[in-house]
Design a protein around this motif. Structure first.
Motif, short mmCIF file in Angstrom:
data_model
loop_
_atom_site.label_atom_id
_atom_site.label_comp_id
_atom_site.label_asym_id
_atom_site.label_seq_id
_atom_site.Cartn_x
_atom_site.Cartn_y
_atom_site.Cartn_z
N PHE A 115 0.80 -0.96 0.30
CA PHE A 115 -0.31 0.01 0.38
C PHE A 115 0.99 1.21 -0.03
CE2 PHE A 115 -3.29 -2.26 2.17
CZ PHE A 115 -4.16 -2.68 0.75
N VAL A 116 0.54 2.76 -1.22
CA VAL A 116 1.53 3.57 -1.20
C VAL A 116 -0.53 4.44 -1.30
CG1 VAL A 116 2.88 5.10 -2.09
CG2 VAL A 116 2.97 2.67 -2.07
N MET A 117 -0.35 5.13 0.33
CA MET A 117 -1.61 5.56 0.40
C MET A 117 -1.19 6.92 0.73
SD MET A 117 -4.13 3.03 1.09
CE MET A 117 -5.75 3.78 0.96
N GLY A 118 -2.06 8.31 0.41
CA GLY A 118 -1.92 9.68 0.82
C GLY A 118 -0.53 9.99 1.44
N GLY A 119 0.18 9.83 2.45
CA GLY A 119 1.31 10.66 2.90
C GLY A 119 2.43 10.49 2.11
N GLY A 120 2.05 8.62 2.13
CA GLY A 120 2.99 7.31 1.35
C GLY A 120 3.19 8.20 -0.43
N TYR A 121 2.17 8.54 -0.29
CA TYR A 121 2.35 8.62 -2.09
C TYR A 121 3.01 9.69 -2.00
CZ TYR A 121 -0.77 8.35 -6.74
OH TYR A 121 -1.19 8.60 -7.90
N PHE A 138 -1.43 2.11 -5.51
CA PHE A 138 -1.12 3.94 -4.71
C PHE A 138 -2.80 4.12 -5.23
CE2 PHE A 138 2.88 2.44 -7.76
CZ PHE A 138 4.07 2.97 -6.81
N ARG A 139 -2.72 5.26 -3.92
CA ARG A 139 -4.36 5.29 -4.08
C ARG A 139 -3.91 6.79 -3.21
NH1 ARG A 139 -9.75 3.87 -0.60
NH2 ARG A 139 -11.34 5.02 -1.84
N LEU A 140 -5.35 7.33 -3.61
CA LEU A 140 -5.43 9.22 -3.29
C LEU A 140 -6.38 8.78 -2.81
CD1 LEU A 140 -3.57 11.47 -5.70
CD2 LEU A 140 -3.18 10.60 -3.27
N PRO A 141 -6.73 8.57 -0.71
CA PRO A 141 -7.91 8.65 -0.09
C PRO A 141 -8.95 9.74 -0.70
CG PRO A 141 -6.37 7.75 1.07
CD PRO A 141 -5.97 8.14 -0.65
N GLU A 142 -8.20 10.59 0.00
CA GLU A 142 -8.54 11.73 0.58
C GLU A 142 -9.77 12.35 0.26
OE1 GLU A 142 -4.37 12.40 1.21
OE2 GLU A 142 -5.56 11.54 -0.67
N THR A 143 -10.00 12.86 -0.72
CA THR A 143 -11.39 13.10 -1.08
C THR A 143 -12.07 11.90 -1.37
OG1 THR A 143 -10.92 12.20 -3.89
CG2 THR A 143 -10.86 14.49 -3.29
N SER A 144 -12.41 11.17 -0.97
CA SER A 144 -13.05 9.84 -1.05
C SER A 144 -14.00 9.46 0.22
CB SER A 144 -13.24 8.24 -1.45
OG SER A 144 -11.92 8.18 -0.54
N LEU A 145 -12.96 10.49 1.62
CA LEU A 145 -13.10 10.52 2.90
C LEU A 145 -13.42 11.78 3.52
CD1 LEU A 145 -9.72 8.32 3.69
CD2 LEU A 145 -11.95 7.79 3.62
N GLY A 146 -13.98 12.53 2.49
CA GLY A 146 -14.34 14.20 2.36
C GLY A 146 -13.17 14.84 3.09
N LEU A 147 -11.99 15.07 2.58
CA LEU A 147 -10.71 15.73 3.04
C LEU A 147 -10.31 16.01 1.62
CD1 LEU A 147 -9.12 12.86 5.38
CD2 LEU A 147 -10.20 14.99 5.44
N VAL A 148 -9.12 16.62 1.75
CA VAL A 148 -8.07 17.26 0.77
C VAL A 148 -6.94 16.72 1.12
CG1 VAL A 148 -7.65 19.95 0.23
CG2 VAL A 148 -9.68 19.40 0.49
N PRO A 149 -5.92 16.26 -0.34
CA PRO A 149 -4.58 15.70 -0.51
C PRO A 149 -3.99 16.98 -0.41
CG PRO A 149 -4.92 15.37 -2.86
CD PRO A 149 -6.27 16.33 -1.56
N ALA A 150 -3.94 18.48 1.16
CA ALA A 150 -3.34 19.20 0.89
C ALA A 150 -1.96 19.39 0.46
CB ALA A 150 -4.22 19.49 2.64
N GLN A 151 -1.28 18.63 1.69
CA GLN A 151 0.13 19.48 1.60
C GLN A 151 1.17 18.14 0.25
OE1 GLN A 151 2.03 21.44 2.90
NE2 GLN A 151 0.03 21.51 4.69
N ILE A 152 0.66 16.99 -0.06
CA ILE A 152 1.25 16.30 -1.38
C ILE A 152 0.51 17.11 -2.54
CG2 ILE A 152 1.01 14.63 0.04
CD1 ILE A 152 -0.92 12.93 -1.72
#
Length: 268
Positions: A115-121, A138-152
């Motif tokens: 798994f390479v997700m979010g911050g690991g991505y 590799f996955r960016l789950p933030e928007t599916s959780l109501g969040l934002v991949p802000a810093q990355i």
């Protein structure tokens, strides 16, 4: 070597290896882990021997994103009316870590497995060289959780380009290792762990063949070049080149070339 609770470190042959070590949570990144990674990076930069930082994850996974316990603690503070913005502080510290690895004068190699997700991505995108096992997801789950991949977000755009970064962010998109290779998220993909380890060693050897001062100056100049028009860099690039050409590294590099031998900084 320093003792850490959430990472493992090893230093040998000019290579500092930092291993995220919370396998029970697939190396989810806590604030404490972030602090330890920053400490370990600074130690590598200051030890006078390390020229490469290799980032890995324990237990077959690189990093499953942010630690949910830290998220819950930040939410609790926010709901209790705390004066400080705990979410912003958590995000800011992670952003500082990504920036530190991105701007390090050392070469940074990320080794992606599982798994390479979010911050690991984001860490993979902030690295200089990214290598992946064929089992990496590799996955960016933030928007599916109501969040934002802000810093990355800046590192996604830098590595993938605006179009791919936008597509993956708004779909919470998943990529397997081959797809990640196709869009340039990683630079090489390997069929199994043994092949991956051989690839890591080959890349390490290639980097160690480069002069450390020239490598650091090149990283810094390339980082500036991505944001500026070429005409604005002519003078700065000339100064950087002149400084390198007059250095002891250049003297040794040219002499070793003429004498058909390896330079002093290269592995024998």
């Amino acid at each position: 070597m320093a003792e850490y609770d959430f990472i493992l470190t090893e230093s040998a042959g000019g290579v500092a290896t930092i291993t995220l070590n919370r396998p029970q949570s697939r190396n989810a990144m806590s604030l404490a882990m972030v602090d330890e990674m920053l400490t370990a990076l600074k130690a590598a930069e200051e030890d006078g021997a390390s020229r490469i930082v290799v980032l890995r994850g324990a237990g077959g996974h690189f990093c499953a994103g942010a630690d949910l316990k830290d998220m819950a603690a930040a939410r609790g503070k926010a709901l209790s009316g705390g004066a400080d913005d705990a979410f912003a502080a958590l995000s800011r510290r992670f952003g500082e870590m990504c920036l530190s690895f991105s701007e390090s004068p050392l070469a940074v190699v990320a080794v992606a497995e599982g798994f390479v997700m979010g911050g690991g991505y984001g860490l993979v995108c902030a690295s200089d060289v990214a290598l992946a096992s064929s089992n990496a997801v590799f996955r960016l789950p933030e928007t599916s959780l109501g969040l934002v991949p802000a810093q990355i977000a800046p590192y996604l755009v830098e590595r993938l380009g605006y179009s791919q970064a936008r597509r993956l962010a708004v779909t919470g998109g998943s990529l397997d290792a081959r797809q990640a290779l196709q869009i340039g998220l990683v630079h090489e993909c390997f069929d199994n762990g043994d092949a991956l380890d051989r690839g890591v060693q080959r890349v390490i050897g290639e980097i160690l063949g480069c002069a450390p001062g020239a490598l650091a100056a090149t990283k810094k100049l390339i980082a500036r070049a991505r944001l500026r028009d070429p005409s604005a860099l002519i003078h700065e690039a000339a100064v950087v080149y002149s400084q390198a050409a007059k250095s002891k590294e250049a003297t040794e590099g040219l002499a070793s070339f003429m004498q058909k031998r390896k330079p002093a900084w290269a592995p024998k």
